[in-house]
Design a protein around this motif. Structure first.
Motif, short mmCIF file in Angstrom:
data_model
loop_
_atom_site.label_atom_id
_atom_site.label_comp_id
_atom_site.label_asym_id
_atom_site.label_seq_id
_atom_site.Cartn_x
_atom_site.Cartn_y
_atom_site.Cartn_z
N TYR A 26 27.06 67.41 32.25
CA TYR A 26 25.94 66.89 33.02
C TYR A 26 25.80 67.69 34.31
CZ TYR A 26 29.43 64.57 35.99
OH TYR A 26 30.48 64.32 36.83
N HIS A 27 24.67 67.51 34.94
CA HIS A 27 24.40 68.12 36.24
C HIS A 27 23.94 66.99 37.15
CE1 HIS A 27 23.00 70.90 39.29
NE2 HIS A 27 21.83 70.29 39.27
N ILE A 32 20.24 61.90 40.54
CA ILE A 32 19.79 62.11 39.17
C ILE A 32 20.88 62.83 38.38
CG2 ILE A 32 18.06 63.15 37.64
CD1 ILE A 32 16.86 61.02 39.45
N THR A 34 21.59 64.61 35.04
CA THR A 34 20.94 65.23 33.89
C THR A 34 22.02 65.54 32.86
OG1 THR A 34 19.24 66.19 35.30
CG2 THR A 34 19.51 67.15 33.10
N THR A 36 23.18 67.43 29.85
CA THR A 36 22.71 68.69 29.27
C THR A 36 23.30 69.01 27.90
OG1 THR A 36 24.45 69.89 30.46
CG2 THR A 36 22.29 69.72 31.53
N VAL A 68 19.15 58.68 35.08
CA VAL A 68 19.60 59.63 34.07
C VAL A 68 18.41 60.33 33.41
CG1 VAL A 68 20.85 59.88 31.88
CG2 VAL A 68 21.67 58.27 33.61
N ARG A 69 18.55 61.64 33.31
CA ARG A 69 17.58 62.45 32.56
C ARG A 69 18.33 63.03 31.36
NH1 ARG A 69 15.87 65.81 36.51
NH2 ARG A 69 14.31 64.28 37.07
N LEU A 71 18.52 65.42 28.77
CA LEU A 71 17.99 66.64 28.16
C LEU A 71 18.68 66.94 26.83
CD1 LEU A 71 17.51 69.11 31.14
CD2 LEU A 71 15.86 67.54 30.09
N GLU A 76 19.47 61.62 24.39
CA GLU A 76 18.12 61.06 24.31
C GLU A 76 18.04 60.02 23.20
OE1 GLU A 76 14.33 59.93 24.55
OE2 GLU A 76 15.31 61.19 26.06
N ARG A 89 16.64 55.42 33.12
CA ARG A 89 15.81 56.62 32.90
C ARG A 89 15.17 57.12 34.19
NH1 ARG A 89 14.86 58.70 28.01
NH2 ARG A 89 15.54 57.43 26.28
#
Length: 90
Positions: A26-27, A32, A34, A36, A68-69, A71, A76, A89
């Motif tokens: 993650y980043h 936030i 993300t 990955t 959280v995003r 990607l 997802e 989200r």
């Protein structure tokens, strides 16, 4: 039982199963997270390891007040299948 640990320096969650390293990368930018990449090698696949890594990441985000995003395609799909995380989200 799958033991998941957070490696803050590498921005990842890890689980070692039968000597095989499984990861969720993650980043974090501000508040936030993300997600990955989720990687579970095939020799230990199909045991719910990716789900456990993802659940830990989402619970950590919740406890830290992050959004959280996802990607990563696995993250997802996991979030779509678990509406209890909709509030996270970004």
């Amino acid at each position: 039982m799958i033991s998941v640990t957070q490696d803050i320096e590498r921005s990842r969650y890890t689980a070692t199963v039968e000597g095989v390293l499984c990861v969720l990368d993650y980043h974090l930018q501000g508040t936030i997270m993300t997600i990955t990449h989720t990687g579970v090698p095939s020799q230990v696949g199909g045991r719910g390891i990716a789900a456990e890594l993802t659940r830990h990441a989402l619970e950590s985000a919740r406890s830290n007040g992050w959004k959280v995003r996802p990607l990563c395609s696995y993250a997802e799909v996991y979030m779509r299948r678990h509406p209890e995380y909709d509030d996270l989200r970004a």
